[in-house]
Every structure is written in structure tokens, then in C-alpha cells.
Design an enzyme around this catalytic site. Structure first.
Site, PDB file in Angstrom:
ATOM      1  N   LYS A 112       0.823  -1.212   0.000  1.00  0.00           N
ATOM      2  CA  LYS A 112       0.000   0.000   0.000  1.00  0.00           C
ATOM      3  C   LYS A 112       0.861   1.267   0.000  1.00  0.00           C
ATOM      4  O   LYS A 112       0.412   2.322  -0.427  1.00  0.00           O
ATOM      5  CB  LYS A 112      -0.931  -0.007   1.213  1.00  0.00           C
TER       6      LYS A 112
HETATM    7  C1  PLP Z   1      -4.565  -4.597   1.138  1.00  0.00           C
HETATM    8  C2  PLP Z   1      -3.831  -5.866   1.119  1.00  0.00           C
HETATM    9  C3  PLP Z   1      -4.188  -6.905   0.249  1.00  0.00           C
HETATM   10  C4  PLP Z   1      -5.384  -6.818  -0.664  1.00  0.00           C
HETATM   11  O1  PLP Z   1      -5.219  -5.847  -1.680  1.00  0.00           O
HETATM   12  P1  PLP Z   1      -6.500  -5.288  -2.461  1.00  0.00           P
HETATM   13  O2  PLP Z   1      -5.993  -4.207  -3.318  1.00  0.00           O
HETATM   14  O3  PLP Z   1      -7.442  -4.807  -1.398  1.00  0.00           O
HETATM   15  O4  PLP Z   1      -7.072  -6.437  -3.225  1.00  0.00           O
HETATM   16  C5  PLP Z   1      -3.405  -8.043   0.234  1.00  0.00           C
HETATM   17  N1  PLP Z   1      -2.340  -8.175   1.060  1.00  0.00           N
HETATM   18  C6  PLP Z   1      -1.973  -7.205   1.911  1.00  0.00           C
HETATM   19  C7  PLP Z   1      -0.814  -7.411   2.794  1.00  0.00           C
HETATM   20  C8  PLP Z   1      -2.698  -6.019   1.968  1.00  0.00           C
HETATM   21  O5  PLP Z   1      -2.330  -5.043   2.817  1.00  0.00           O
END
Ligand code: PLP
Length: 461
Positions: A112
Site C-alpha cells: 500500500k
Molecule cells: C490490502 C492488502 C491486500 C489486498 O489488496 P487489495 O488491493 O485490497 O485487493 C493483500 N495483502 C496485503 C498485505 C494487503 O495489505
């Protein structure tokens, strides 16, 4: 570049306004009117370039005149300067023709950071120009919250509220949200699950008096600017493995469908991606949807990969829009059915989805086995989300190189890792001290009016 809503009735916006707005006023999600494509030669010319240079080339066509080229290059440089790896998104090999894209070298150790660090820079630059002040409210299943806090802490013209499901995030995730000392950061533990938090945020955006009164802005994964930032590493990794002369596939640990949707955009832009494999944990609504055509909610079961404990994947609406032939009214009807429990995809829509996507799911036991297997066979310690991806990808290996996205650092989920391999992964040195710092938490009921009241009080004081 103009942006329109998946539900067809919100105002058409430019990049700047789509970024600042987040959720469209008709409840839909913003998409570019047309996705720019890059020629084979243009993609090939990016080979060997830095992550930052590739990022500029991929994103610039979507930006309009929001920033000058020099300004935008500068924002990209600042966004990724704090990453702990010179390649930003390095690839490692797991098995013959199976590669792992490590997206956890940012400041909060999850993918993220790629989008959040950049949107933080872009919003800050845009607000400095306009002199506006905004309130950002976001919901998190764990990693979005800390990534947003890291990107916006201490900014003069932003108040940031993060709603997280009480007791359902890991200790590291919680402490990353509750230990920053800046007074513009508010971490709120809500009595509910992630879908409750996400629904509250959506309801705040749909309450226009509140939305306009507090100058609400969103940085959740539905924000187009975040999706766009994630398109870049699909290109950078595929280029490393020989694209555009050779196709690759990706497996993506999926929750809210933001990350994999970025892969879908990369494919639309002309990157030769054979398949995008949706990997879910035991909350496998998306896998069931691709397998059977029925998108039916049945409640969230907490798992050891909590950032994927989601039933209602917001960004799935974006691909549904394409699957429904870009018919906003059809999307509105499906979303109304979803509120009532679910819908069945028409055969044409399902065929459309299956052309681009494949899917698989992974139980709790399989997640632990996947961590153990990777460690034994390669020495690579996976976080449980990445382990879900690696498990699902194993069913799709073949002649086309497979890239599985490693979405978080294993040290964010030490309990699951210890259970799998009997060792606790160490936090990187720059995280040391996390467990000594004091926490600041506000608890709140799963109640829209109470949460709105809390936001109003906090931004005044
Ligand atoms: C947010 C997240 C996901 C999922 O990603 P999306 O974009 O919501 O599908 C998977 N793994 C981790 C570690 C995350 O923080």
C-alpha cells in the site's frame, strides 16, 4: 484526461478532482473515459530504466495538466525515496518460471506504500497550491491505515481519520496506526468488521451535508490515483522478465480488488499479460464469482491473512462496469442486488471476466503450509497474504512466467509465521521501538451518526 463514474450519473472530472473526490457522488468509482495505450516499441523503450522513470512514463498520460512534468517527476522521486530497496519493487525467483515481486520495502512494509506515498505527495502539492483544507476518512483491514498515516502525518492542511475493525488487525498493524504522535492523525477502533468500517466511510461520502461540511476526501483503494500508482510495478516487473516480447502472468493476493485491478489496467494499456489470477483466502467470494458466476456474500470469517478478510470488494465494481459493456445503469442494478445479498453474472459478463482473470482460494492450513514450503524450498519467508498468492499460483505455473505479488513483509504477521516455521521474523531496524511507544486509540460503535459526530468534534478542536 477525463474521468467518469461507473454508475454513469456523477459529474465528469479531471485527474485532480477525481483524486480529491475519491468516491463519485452517484456512489460509483471513477474511471478514465479511455485508457491510453502504449505501443510495443514504447513499452520496450522502458527496459532497464529506474522504477521512478517507468512510473513517470506510465502515469503521465493519465494526469492531464494537474502537475507539470518536472513537478510530477519530483513528487515521484520524493514518494519512493524512503523505500528500503534501491529497486523499489525487486523480483526474486521461487521456482522454475515462478517469481515473487517484493512490494514490502516501503515505510510500513506493505504494498500500500507504493500508492499511498505518492498520493500523499500529490495531495500535499495540490493543497499547497489551492490553500484548501481537507478531512480524509478511510477504512482499513490493517495495512491501508498505517500506509495513510505514514503518508499524511503532520501535514498542516489535512485531518486523517482511520477506521479499523477492533481486535481484527495484527499487533504490528495496530501499533503502526496508534503510535504516531501527530495530532492530525486519529486511529479509531470500530466495533465491527472491515466491511462495517468500509460501509461507514461510504455512507459518510453519500451524506452530502457532512461530506461538503468537513471537506471530505478519500484515499481508500477506490481512489483512482491509488490504482494508477499500482499499475507501475506490473510494468516494471514484466519488463524485467522480457516483456513486451514475452507475455507474463500475475497472481495477486486479493481483498478489495484494487491491486489486481491495476494489473487489469496495465493489460488494457498494452502490457502483454496472459492471465491475472485472483488469489483469495477462505473469504473466497471473488473466487466463487469467477468459478460459478454467482457473487453472493456470506459473512466474513477472520483469517491469518486479515488484510484480505473482505466480502464486498469495492474495486470489483470497476471491472463489472467493463463486463457490463460500460453500462452504468446495469452496474447500479447489480450493486442494489449486492446490498440484498448478491447477484448472478450474465454469461456474457462472466466470459468477459474469464478472458482476463483466473482464480483460486487458500484455506488457513494451506496458508501455513505455503509459508513452510517456501521457507524450506527457497529460504524466502512469506507473509500469510503472499503465501495465499504463492499457493494459488502453484496451480497455474506453465510456459508463461508467473509473477506472484508479495504484498507485505513477514514481520507484520509474526504469529502466523511462527506457527508455520517456528521462528519469528525480525522487524527491519527502522521499525525497532514500535513495541515500546505509547498507543493512542479511540474506540467507537459501528454507528454512522456517532462516527460523524466524532469527526466533527476532532476537526474543530
Ligand atoms: C490490502 C492488502 C491486500 C489486498 O489488496 P487489495 O488491493 O485490497 O485487493 C493483500 N495483502 C496485503 C498485505 C494487503 O495489505
Amino acid at each position: 484526461m477525463q474521468y467518469h463514474s461507473t454508475r454513469g450519473t456523477a459529474p465528469i472530472l479531471n485527474f485532480h478532482d477525481a483524486m480529491m473526490t475519491g468516491l463519485a457522488r452517484d456512489g460509483g468509482l471513477y474511471l478514465p473515459l479511455t485508457v491510453p495505450t502504449l505501443s510495443h516499441a514504447a513499452i520496450k523503450a522502458l527496459r532497464g530504466q529506474s522504477y521512478e522513470d517507468i512510473a513517470f512514463a506510465i502515469m503521465q498520460p493519465f494526469m492531464g495538466d494537474t502537475f507539470s512534468d518536472a513537478e510530477f517527476r519530483d513528487l515521484i522521486a520524493k514518494a519512493y525515496a524512503g523505500f528500503g530497496h534501491a529497486a523499489r519493487a525487486p523480483l526474486v525467483q521461487l521456482a522454475p518460471n515462478h517469481f515473487l515481486l517484493e512490494l514490502f520495502h516501503g515505510p510500513t512494509l506493505a504494498f500500500k506504500d507504493f500508492a499511498m506515498q505518492l498520493i500523499g505527495q500529490m495531495m500535499q502539492a495540490a493543497l499547497a497550491k489551492s490553500g484548501d483544507r481537507i478531512t480524509i476518512v478511510g477504512a482499513t483491514s490493517g495495512d491501508t491505515g498505517s500506509a495513510a498515516i505514514e503518508a499524511f502525518r503532520g501535514l498542516a492542511n489535512v485531518d486523517l481519520f482511520i477506521l479499523f475493525p477492533k481486535g481484527r488487525v495484527s499487533d504490528v498493524q495496530r501499533r503502526q496506526m496508534t503510535t504516531p504522535i501527530e495530532s492530525n492523525v486519529h486511529a479509531i477502533a470500530v466495533e465491527g468488521d472491515f466491511d462495517d468500517c468500509q460501509a461507514c466511510v461510504k455512507d459518510m461520502f453519500n451524506d452530502f451535508d457532512f461530506r461538503d461540511g468537513v471537506h471530505l476526501a478519500g484515499v481508500n483503494s477506490i481512489n483512482w490515483a491509488r490504482v494508477l500508482a499500482q499499475v507501475v510495478y506490473y510494468f516494471s516487473s514484466a519488463l524485467s522478465l522480457g516483456a513486451p516480447d514475452r507475455a507474463v502472468s500475475f497472481t495477486v493476493p486479493t481483498g478489495n480488488f484494487g491491486d489486481i485491478f491495476a494489473g487489469y489496467i496495465a493489460r488494457k494499456m498494452g502490457l502483454p499479460i496472459e492471465k491475472l489470477v485472483i488469489a483469495t483466502n477462505q473469504n473466497n467470494i471473488l473466487h466463487r464469482a469467477i468459478a460459478t458466476g454467482a457473487y453472493k456474500t456470506d459473512g466474513v470469517r477472520p483469517s491469518i491473512s486479515p488484510s484480505m478478510d473482505i466480502q464486498v470488494s469495492s474495486n470489483f465494481e470497476r471491472v463489472l462496469y467493463d463486463a457490463c459493456g460500460e453500462d452504468g445503469a446495469a452496474v447500479v442494478a447489480l450493486m442494489a442486488d449486492l446490498k440484498a445479498g448478491g447477484f448472478s453474472l450474465e454469461q456474457g459478463s462472466l466470459d468477459f471476466l474469464r478472458e482476463a482473470f483466473a482464480s483460486g482460494d487458500c484455506s488457513e492450513a494451506e496458508t501455513l503450509a505455503s509459508i513452510a514450503h517456501s521457507y524450506a524450498s527457497t529460504g524466502e519467508v512469506l507473509c500469510p497474504h503472499s503465501a495465499v498468492g504463492v499457493h494459488v499460483a502453484a496451480g497455474y505455473l506453465g510456459a508463461t512466467p508467473m509473477i506472484t505479488l508479495a504484498t507485505a513483509h513477514p514481520a507484520k504477521f509474526p504469529d502466523a509465521v511462527q506457527k508455520a516455521i517456528g521462528q519469528r521474523p525480525a522487524l527491519p531496524p527502522r521499525m525497532a521501538g514500535l513495541f515500546e511507544r505509547a498507543e493512542r486509540i479511540t474506540c467507537a460503535p459501528n454507528d454512522l451518526a456517532a462516527l460523524q459526530q466524532l469527526v466533527r468534534e476532532r476537526i474543530i478542536s
